[in-house]
Every structure is written in structure tokens, then in C-alpha cells.
Design an enzyme around this catalytic site. Structure first.
Site, PDB file in Angstrom:
ATOM      1  N   HIS A 133       0.849  -1.039   0.149  1.00 27.39           N
ATOM      2  CA  HIS A 133       0.083   0.069   0.022  1.00 27.39           C
ATOM      3  C   HIS A 133       0.872   1.191   0.091  1.00 27.39           C
ATOM      4  CE1 HIS A 133      -2.727   2.926   1.856  1.00 27.39           C
ATOM      5  NE2 HIS A 133      -3.709   1.920   1.516  1.00 27.39           N
ATOM      6  N   ASP A 208       3.231  -3.657   8.001  1.00 25.33           N
ATOM      7  CA  ASP A 208       2.045  -3.168   7.806  1.00 25.33           C
ATOM      8  C   ASP A 208       0.888  -4.178   7.953  1.00 25.33           C
ATOM      9  OD1 ASP A 208      -0.466  -2.086   7.079  1.00 25.33           O
ATOM     10  OD2 ASP A 208       0.243  -1.588   5.055  1.00 25.33           O
ATOM     11  N   GLN A 211      -4.300  -4.886   7.247  1.00 26.18           N
ATOM     12  CA  GLN A 211      -5.302  -6.011   6.814  1.00 26.18           C
ATOM     13  C   GLN A 211      -5.309  -7.428   7.320  1.00 26.18           C
ATOM     14  OE1 GLN A 211      -7.639  -5.154   4.473  1.00 26.18           O
ATOM     15  NE2 GLN A 211      -6.872  -3.084   4.030  1.00 26.18           N
ATOM     16  N   LYS A 234     -10.483  -0.216  10.866  1.00 28.70           N
ATOM     17  CA  LYS A 234     -10.702  -1.404   9.753  1.00 28.70           C
ATOM     18  C   LYS A 234     -11.054  -2.574  10.857  1.00 28.70           C
ATOM     19  CE  LYS A 234      -6.995  -0.072   6.412  1.00 28.70           C
ATOM     20  NZ  LYS A 234      -7.878   0.586   5.319  1.00 28.70           N
ATOM     21  N   CYS A 374      -4.701   2.398  -3.665  1.00 31.16           N
ATOM     22  CA  CYS A 374      -3.409   3.021  -2.868  1.00 31.16           C
ATOM     23  C   CYS A 374      -2.486   1.973  -3.200  1.00 31.16           C
ATOM     24  CB  CYS A 374      -3.651   3.411  -1.423  1.00 31.16           C
ATOM     25  SG  CYS A 374      -4.772   4.657  -1.191  1.00 31.16           S
TER      26      CYS A 374
END
Lengths: 416, 148
Positions: A133, A208, A211, A234, A374
Site C-alpha cells: 500500500h 503493515d 489487513q 478497519k 493505494c
């Protein structure tokens, strides 16, 4: 495999009751962008403002005490949620800010003669991946530009897996920044293995986990990374709150990105000293009510069970992949199987641009994301300008998948 | 506002059969514009001679709205003198950015009026304007002025 009682869960999310585009049932398949919020989170935030609102870590009145306790309890809850110690969790606005905090630590240390572990020299390498991302890509481009370090990256295979070329990890590698789960492909990357390779050459691993943390049980100890970033919104939490987890010894040395109130130890007219972590990284009055909301979100997810949520999402992902593959002219961008794969399903349709596909889906009540999500370099890798992405969460069910498939067929017919 | 209102038959026709597509010579200026939210791109050339738009040629990837809007623009503006071109551009932008509250002037817009529905879908405004903004930029460059 534990099955979720989705019908009951859905009653906790008031927004799922509303209709869209006239009287269409809302089919929300954009949780990869942001999740919907249960009453538990909405009420926690409201209760905080109604009963305990005050600035934290300052003032000695009762409300200030209660607000500070609630805020620090939120830190402890979030830490427990990812198997960490509370003082290793820094609250940020979101994952983007968390990742920038790490990137700026390297920039600032390099420019200010800061601690060696955060100092980069020309010839040092920052290793990222083609599936990042922009939030875990652009900050590292900036760091490389400011410090003279070189940016390198792992490629992506045709089936949407990381091409883990071991030759890219060398004695020159100082930072390996990688996503735990691709927000486009759904691919779950082998972080423990990457961390092992990176640590063997003394590199720092930045993950990261935007998700992954909302969708599966993540224990930072098992993950093996040095920094882990994720966003509250999220994972059923409010916007404006995110987290940076880091190993305590790294946080202790890390220079701050933002300076000012509440992050100091002592201030004189010509210089200041900084507070220990995590306060050093939380300048200004933080997003307190949002932290409290995130606390409630973690408790909610824990009560439902992360393993059950993950199993449920993999089930829906399997149905979506199978159904999309049955539609002529649809091509899925990402792994075709369910091995190490999360609940983001991106696809392209022959002759129908994602913007138009998304428009027809929206007209059918189905909310998906269209565009490059993104992750522009990743789309360029597949020679496509954009994809349509459906992403699932605990409140989605098989009817939602069926509506996605019906809407997709309708779009193909409309533009045929 | 439903989908059929957005996707007028004239838009679908221009999408399926874009007019004037492809890059041609001669040209006075060439620009490359992108829509950063969706990754759509256009390379557009303009040839202005004796105060008249002699040609607009373009190569673009994008959705039906952006492709059709550029195609309609080609039909509307090529062969027109500049003093008649600017009012059309102005009216088209006013319509598209009007949040669905602008009464379009068909006399000025011609087929451009088919895009009235776009104004009710804020996410598609940039799609409709991609080619038109590229045209404005390229034409001003061809005339030796900066795009503002």
C-alpha cells in the site's frame, strides 16, 4: 471450523439496517477500506464523552483521572489483543501515521546524528515489496531520498504471491518493510520467515498489519517483526486511532516524529529532554474517546473469536472466487486458492472498467472499492489501471456474495 | 438518480465507438493528465491554427464516462473557433461540478448535455472532466499560456 452466527452479529451493526440507492439492501463489501461499527464501540465512545471526558496525563481532578485510566486501559487492551506489553503500544491516528513515525525516526536520526540503529548511510538498503500500500511505500521513498539509502523491492509473481528472492537480503539491508496481508491481492505473506532472513543480516522488520490484525489472530511475538502498524477503523473501531507496536528496546532508542506537549521530560528555553515510550510518541492531547472505542472493538472481536472470523471470511472468499471464476470475462487478480489468503478479492472484467462495474454494483446496493486501492505499482505490475475489490468481514454472509455475483453479471450485460 | 440516467445511450455509444481517438500530427501542444484516485490516464494533443481548433487527438485509458466525455468533446470542439470553444468548456465544467443542481444549457452543450447525470455522482466528476481539463491545458499551452 466454528461457524459464525452472522444473523445475530449483524444486529450489532446499526448501519446494516439501512437501505441505499432507493430501497436496496446495503451489501457492504468495503471493509478493507474501513469497517462498520457495532453498538459496543459507538456506546463506549459516547459513554466516555458523557461521563469521563477530560484531557489525559494532566490535571489532578477526578475526570482527568478517569479519562487517563480509560485511555491507559485501552492501551492495555490493544496490547493484549496482539500479545504485547502495554508500554510497547503507541497510539497514532492510523497505520499511515504509525509507519511514518518509523520512517521519520530513520530520517531524523540520520540528519540529527541520532542513535546508530536508526542512522542510514549511502549504500544502506531499504527493502520493500511491489504489493505495498502507498502507506508502506511512499514514506520509504522519502527516507531513501533524505538519507541517501537505496530502495529495493521484492517482486510479485503472476499468481499474486511475493517473489522472495533471497539475494535481495544482504549485509547492506537495514530495513525490510512488508505488508502482512495485501489489501488488493489478499495474499498473506510469511512474515516470520522474512523476519528470520532479515534478522540474520541485522535488518529491522516493519510490518503493515492493517489487513491482518482485524481479520485473524496476530501475536506480535510469533510474527517476529520489530515494528507492526495497524488502524483502528478497519477493526470495528473509530477513525482517528491507530497503533504502532515496537519492541521495547527499539522504542527506547527511537527519536520522536512530533514534539510538543505531553511527550517531554523537561523543557528549558534552549533545549528539552523527552519522556520514555510510549508517551514520547504521543505529543498533544491524543484521540482519547477513539482509543476507548478501539478498546471496545478489541473486546468485541475477542468475544466473537478471531479464528472463527478468519474461517468465516475464508469461506466467503472461496465462494466469491468460485462464483467469479464462473462468470465469463472475469479475471481475479491474486491467488486463486485459499492458502495463506485473506478476504480481499480483486478482479477485472473484459470490456467493463472498474469504475463502471462499481457504479452498477452500487446501483444494486453493493458497496465495493474500485481503483488502484493505494497500490498503484502493484496494478502496474499486472498491466491494469484499476481493479474492483470486494472485501469481507464478520458481518458479511453468503447472500452478500450472491449479490456481488449478480451485480457483476448485471454490469457485464449492461456494457456488453 | 438511477444508473440508467447516468449511462445515457449517447454515452454508451461514444464509449463503444470513440470519435477521433488516436494520437495524430501536427499538434501545437501535448499533455498527459491522470486521475490519481483511479489511475485513469490521457495523453492529448491539440492543434490550433488561425484561432480555430484544427484537431484534438488523444490516447486514453479509463471508464465509460471519461472515454465518452472525451469523444463528445472531440465532436463538439474540433473545427470551432476559440471564442466559441471556451463557453462550451465553461458550461460543461459548470454542469459537471454542479452537484445536479445546475440547469444545463443545451444550446451551448449539444451532446454534452448527456452528461448531466454525472453531476449527481460526485465520485464520477473527475472522470467526466479528465479529457476536458487536458484539452484546456493543452490548448492554453499551444497558445503559449499557462494552465491555471
Amino acid at each position: 471450523m466454528t461457524l459464525l452466527d452472522v444473523d445475530t452479529l449483524r444486529k450489532d451493526f446499526p448501519i446494516l439496517e439501512r437501505s441505499v440507492r432507493g430501497d436496496r439492501r446495503l451489501v457492504y463489501l468495503d471493509s478493507g477500506a474501513t469497517s462498520q461499527k457495532p453498538y459496543a464501540v459507538l456506546n463506549a465512545e459516547r459513554d466516555f464523552y458523557e461521563l469521563h471526558n477530560a484531557a489525559v496525563h494532566r490535571g489532578n481532578h477526578q475526570l482527568a483521572e478517569e479519562a487517563t485510566d480509560a485511555y491507559e486501559q485501552a492501551r492495555a487492551t490493544v496490547a493484549g489483543f496482539i500479545g504485547a506489553a502495554a508500554d510497547e503500544v503507541v497510539f497514532t491516528r492510523n497505520a499511515t501515521e504509525a509507519l511514518n513515525m518509523v520512517a521519520y525516526a530513520f530520517s531524523n536520526a540520520t540528519l540529527d546524528g541520532g542513535p546508530d540503529r536508526f542512522t542510514l548511510r549511502p549504500g544502506d538498503e531499504i527493502l520493500i515489496t511491489e504489493m505495498e500500500h502507498h502507506a508502506n511505500l511512499v514514506p520509504w521513498q522519502q527516507v531513501a531520498k533524505r538519507t541517501g539509502a537505496t530502495l529495493r523491492w521484492f517482486g510479485v509473481t503472476d499468481d499474486g504471491r511475493l517473489d522472495l528472492d533471497p539475494d535481495l537480503i544482504t549485509e547492506r539491508t537495514r530495513i525490510v518493510a512488508v505488508t502482512h496481508q495485501s489489501n488488493v491481492l489478499g495474499t498473506i505473506n510469511p512474515i516470520a520467515r522474512i523476519a528470520q532472513m532479515a534478522h540474520a543480516v541485522g535488518a529491522i522488520v516493519v510490518v503493515d498489519a492493517c489487513q491482518s490484525v482485524p481479520h485473524m489472530a496476530v501475536d506480535v511475538g510469533d510474527l517476529g517483526a520489530d515494528f507492526v502498524a495497524f488502524s483502528g477503523h478497519k477493526m470495528l473501531g473509530p477513525t482517528g486511532i491507530g497503533c504502532l507496536w515496537a519492541r521495547a528496546d527499539l522504542l527506547a532508542e527511537m527519536p520522536p516524529m512530533l514534539t510538543g506537549g505531553s511527550m517531554i521530560e523537561q523543557v528549558f528555553m534552549d533545549h528539552s529532554t523527552f519522556a520514555p515510550p510510549p508517551q514520547r510518541f504521543e505529543a498533544g492531547v491524543p484521540n482519547i474517546a477513539q482509543a476507548v472505542g478501539l478498546d471496545a472493538a478489541c473486546r468485541y472481536l475477542d468475544a466473537v473469536g478471531l479464528q472463527a472470523i478468519h474461517d468465516h471470511e475464508v469461506h466467503l472468499t472461496g465462494l466469491a472466487i468460485e462464483g467469479l471464476n464462473d462468470i465469463a470475462g472475469i479475471r481475479i487478480i491474486g491467488p486463486a486458492d485459499l492458502v495463506d489468503r485473506g478476504a480481499a478479492v480483486s478482479f477485472v472484467a473484459d470490456g467493463v472498467h472498474p469504475h463502471d462495474l462499481g457504479q452498477v454494483l452500487d446501483d444494486s446496493g453493493v458497496a465495493v472499492r474500485v481503483g488502484h486501492h493505494c497500490a498503484w505499482p502493484l496494478h502496474r505490475r499486472f498491466s491494469i489501471p484499476a481493479t474492483t475489490r470486494a472485501s469481507f468481514y464478520l458481518y458479511n454472509d453468503e447472500d452478500d456474495v450472491a449479490d456481488l455475483l449478480a451485480g457483476t453479471r448485471r454490469a457485464l450485460e449492461f456494457f456488453a | 438518480m438511477n444508473m440508467e440516467t447516468l449511462y445515457q445511450e449517447i454515452i454508451l455509444d461514444h464509449y463503444r465507438n470513440p470519435r477521433g481517438k488516436g494520437l495524430r500530427e501536427p499538434f501545437g501542444a501535448q499533455v498527459h493528465h491522470v486521475n490519481p484516485t483511479c489511475g485513469d490516464e490521457i495523453t492529448l494533443r491539440v492543434q490550433v491554427d488561425e484561432g480555430v481548433i484544427q484537431d484534438i487527438s488523444y490516447d486514453a485509458t479509463g471508464c465509460s464516462i471519461s472515454q465518452a466525455a472525451t469523444s463528445v468533446m472531440y465532436e463538439q470542439l474540433v473545427g470551432q473557433p476559440l471564442d466559441q470553444v471556451w463557453p462550451v468548456v465553461e458550461e460543461f465544467v459548470r454542469l459537471i461540478e454542479g452537484r445536479g443542481k445546475v440547469e444545463p444549457n443545451e444550446d451551448v452543450l449539444g451532446d454534452g448535455i448527456a452528461f448531466a447525470g454525472v453531476a449527481s455522482f460526485p465520485a464520477r466528476v473527475k472522470c467526466a472532466l479528465l479529457g476536458w481539463m487536458a484539452f484546456k491545458d493543452a490548448t492554453l499551452q499551444a497558445l503559449g499560456k499557462d494552465f491555471t
